[in-house]
Write a protein that holds these residues in place. Sequence first.
Motif, PDB file in Angstrom:
ATOM      1  N   ALA A 204      26.817  35.723 -74.532  1.00 11.04           N
ATOM      2  CA  ALA A 204      27.687  34.939 -75.407  1.00 11.04           C
ATOM      3  C   ALA A 204      29.001  34.579 -74.722  1.00 11.04           C
ATOM      4  CB  ALA A 204      27.967  35.723 -76.688  1.00 11.04           C
ATOM      5  N   GLN A 205      29.354  35.300 -73.669  1.00  7.30           N
ATOM      6  CA  GLN A 205      30.645  35.066 -73.007  1.00  7.30           C
ATOM      7  C   GLN A 205      30.504  34.408 -71.643  1.00  7.30           C
ATOM      8  OE1 GLN A 205      33.417  38.557 -73.513  1.00  7.30           O
ATOM      9  NE2 GLN A 205      31.533  39.501 -74.250  1.00  7.30           N
ATOM     10  N   THR A 206      29.279  34.025 -71.280  1.00  4.74           N
ATOM     11  CA  THR A 206      29.051  33.425 -69.960  1.00  4.74           C
ATOM     12  C   THR A 206      28.272  32.125 -70.119  1.00  4.74           C
ATOM     13  OG1 THR A 206      27.094  34.837 -69.756  1.00  4.74           O
ATOM     14  CG2 THR A 206      29.086  35.587 -68.643  1.00  4.74           C
ATOM     15  N   GLN A 207      28.269  31.333 -69.048  1.00  2.00           N
ATOM     16  CA  GLN A 207      27.562  30.046 -69.089  1.00  2.00           C
ATOM     17  C   GLN A 207      26.352  30.019 -68.162  1.00  2.00           C
ATOM     18  OE1 GLN A 207      28.879  27.989 -71.294  1.00  2.00           O
ATOM     19  NE2 GLN A 207      30.551  29.448 -71.564  1.00  2.00           N
ATOM     20  N   ASN A 208      26.537  30.531 -66.973  1.00  3.87           N
ATOM     21  CA  ASN A 208      25.518  30.342 -65.931  1.00  3.87           C
ATOM     22  C   ASN A 208      24.846  31.629 -65.478  1.00  3.87           C
ATOM     23  OD1 ASN A 208      26.198  27.521 -65.708  1.00  3.87           O
ATOM     24  ND2 ASN A 208      28.072  28.208 -64.667  1.00  3.87           N
ATOM     25  N   LEU A 209      25.484  32.749 -65.741  1.00  4.55           N
ATOM     26  CA  LEU A 209      25.018  34.023 -65.206  1.00  4.55           C
ATOM     27  C   LEU A 209      23.607  34.327 -65.695  1.00  4.55           C
ATOM     28  CD1 LEU A 209      26.242  36.398 -63.536  1.00  4.55           C
ATOM     29  CD2 LEU A 209      26.763  37.494 -65.738  1.00  4.55           C
ATOM     30  N   LYS A 210      22.735  34.711 -64.766  1.00  7.88           N
ATOM     31  CA  LYS A 210      21.403  35.145 -65.172  1.00  7.88           C
ATOM     32  C   LYS A 210      21.470  36.624 -65.531  1.00  7.88           C
ATOM     33  CE  LYS A 210      19.148  31.530 -62.765  1.00  7.88           C
ATOM     34  NZ  LYS A 210      20.494  30.874 -62.578  1.00  7.88           N
ATOM     35  N   LEU A 211      20.755  36.979 -66.565  1.00 11.89           N
ATOM     36  CA  LEU A 211      20.810  38.348 -67.078  1.00 11.89           C
ATOM     37  C   LEU A 211      19.468  39.008 -66.852  1.00 11.89           C
ATOM     38  CD1 LEU A 211      22.541  37.143 -70.295  1.00 11.89           C
ATOM     39  CD2 LEU A 211      23.653  38.327 -68.389  1.00 11.89           C
ATOM     40  N   SER A 212      19.538  40.167 -66.264  1.00 10.48           N
ATOM     41  CA  SER A 212      18.284  40.849 -65.935  1.00 10.48           C
ATOM     42  C   SER A 212      18.396  42.320 -66.308  1.00 10.48           C
ATOM     43  CB  SER A 212      17.989  40.699 -64.436  1.00 10.48           C
ATOM     44  OG  SER A 212      16.753  41.306 -64.126  1.00 10.48           O
ATOM     45  N   THR A 213      17.295  43.015 -66.187  1.00 15.18           N
ATOM     46  CA  THR A 213      17.312  44.460 -66.357  1.00 15.18           C
ATOM     47  C   THR A 213      17.003  45.096 -65.008  1.00 15.18           C
ATOM     48  OG1 THR A 213      14.992  44.355 -67.018  1.00 15.18           O
ATOM     49  CG2 THR A 213      16.625  44.415 -68.768  1.00 15.18           C
ATOM     50  N   ALA A 214      17.381  46.342 -64.866  1.00 14.72           N
ATOM     51  CA  ALA A 214      17.156  47.009 -63.583  1.00 14.72           C
ATOM     52  C   ALA A 214      17.087  48.522 -63.794  1.00 14.72           C
ATOM     53  CB  ALA A 214      18.280  46.677 -62.599  1.00 14.72           C
ATOM     54  N   THR A 215      16.074  49.007 -64.406  1.00 15.29           N
ATOM     55  CA  THR A 215      14.859  48.315 -64.793  1.00 15.29           C
ATOM     56  C   THR A 215      14.602  48.534 -66.288  1.00 15.29           C
ATOM     57  OG1 THR A 215      13.566  50.290 -64.257  1.00 15.29           O
ATOM     58  CG2 THR A 215      13.779  48.682 -62.545  1.00 15.29           C
TER      59      THR A 215
END
Lengths: 378, 215
Positions: A69-80
Amino acid sequence: MQFGIFSVGDVTQDPTTGRTPGEGERISAMTDYALKAEEVGLDVFASGQHHNPPFISSAPTTHLAYIAAQTQNLKLSTATTLITTTDPVRIAEDYAFLQHLSGGRVDLMMGRGNTGPVYPWFGKDIRQGVPLAVENYHLLRRLWREEVVDWQGKFRTPLQGFTSTPRPLDDTPPFVWHGSIRSTEIAEQAAYYGDGFFHNNIFWNIEHTAQMVELYRRRFEHYGHGSADQAIVGLGGQVFLAGSEAEAKKAFRPYFDVAPVYGHGPSLEEFTRMTPLTVGTPEMVIERTLGFADQVGDYQRQLFLMDHAGLPKDVVLEQIEILGREVVPVLRREFEARRPAHVPSDPPTHASLVAQGPGAPHHLVAPARASETAAATA
Amino acid sequence: MTRRIVVTTAGLSQPSSTRLLADRLADAVTAQVSARGEAASVEVVELRELAHDLATTMTTGGMPTPAVAQARDLVSSADALIAVTPVFAASYSGLFKMFVDVLDPEAISGMPVLIAATAGTARHQLVLDHALRPLFSYLRAAVVPTGVFAATDDFGGAGSADLGRRITRAAGELAGAVVAAGVAGFGPSEGSRSAGTRVEQQVTDFEDLLAGLGQ
């Protein structure tokens, strides 16, 4: 190529001050790291998943949604994402929901990575770790790709006429990575589905990492997803940056020496030799990181662990700043310069997967089966 | 062909009576292999020199240092092992056990092994059968019937000639097992030993993993 940071969400005492951040403080700091990552031009923020102290990362979708909700381009992932102890139905629903919220900026990294007691807390048996990873992920693929699922397996209550909601954004499931340090079955799993393979890399020598990646690449080609050098590979790494090597070592050594994961054991210098840990100048980090490609081949994603060992928030933010401003631009240029034209620069994204159309192999539950059938009839 | 005998010795002092016993055993085994018409080479792993590396391996989640990886390769590729430890607190020494702990579970499976120990007094002699033999049984090694125990008295006291006889008997048993093992490449393979230092590149086909779960 994608660059980013990953956090395991440990709450660790700062050994230089004796101060331990509160849980809320730690969560908020991780959010700030993600925002900083976007600000300095990094591509990915990835969060771990743990269900035991001292980790706070038990609810990654909640956290990643807040960051989305606070970013535009950042990809969000899990690890892991713990594919062994998390119900695949929950994963299907949670991450499809997050896909919608974030406009498709989500991918997942699957892992077994659990300490023994976590399994029974979720009603599972650690000795079944690999079969759990195999069955649960196969079900997850079906839930994301088949509208109505009838399913019976070994580990979970059967499903009859079940539809996971919401459906994936644009009917296109997120891209998935499989993380493994030593288990060859997981490299095989990633290769079978044509998914990405992520080697955490940070506790092992690069020669070992290279052998795991080599196995995945060879099997990726075997299953008909492309040539071995086109397989989608991600690596972890950990660095500490400063203007000079001496300055970096002086600042980082007190943290390294007592760090929960490697403290009280090898010296900083030994650990630097044995693993990808690089403590020094941006130039040193650039040279070391570029060297990974000599060992594992041209790859698509590099994540750095920056917020470990109890480092205070202002230091971590500064580290991400240097990484984004001084290290990654050079790495981008140099990695692209050495990459052969037929090797993909980036891992699949939501946009690229949508562009491939609904008939693309990504939409099949088991694309390897389809390619084998095609080979048999050809 | 030359049979490769690897010796691991866990003595801590210099000179070490444990190393002394290890060398006598190695010499005796070499002689006994020769007596059977074969040649033997001996490589010694001084665990004392690995102490720091073993601790590092332990505290980094099992990531072997280069020196530990090399020792593991050496041991698991041997034709026979001679394992010698001093007795500490009624058992093998911690250093000795640390080395065993970093071996792959399949490292010495089926390998002929001669066990030996040193101690200040003969009252510790059951350490061979109460501590070392079960440990190597766990690793599925083929431990020869005679273990060699040497107390301080055995190096010059009244019973020292007996030590020589025990060494010869044990060495004969190990040499017999090594030579009887045949020549690699002739006859059926003796199964898989693994140093655990390389990623196994043979994997179960994923379709089989799925099929095993009824998918």
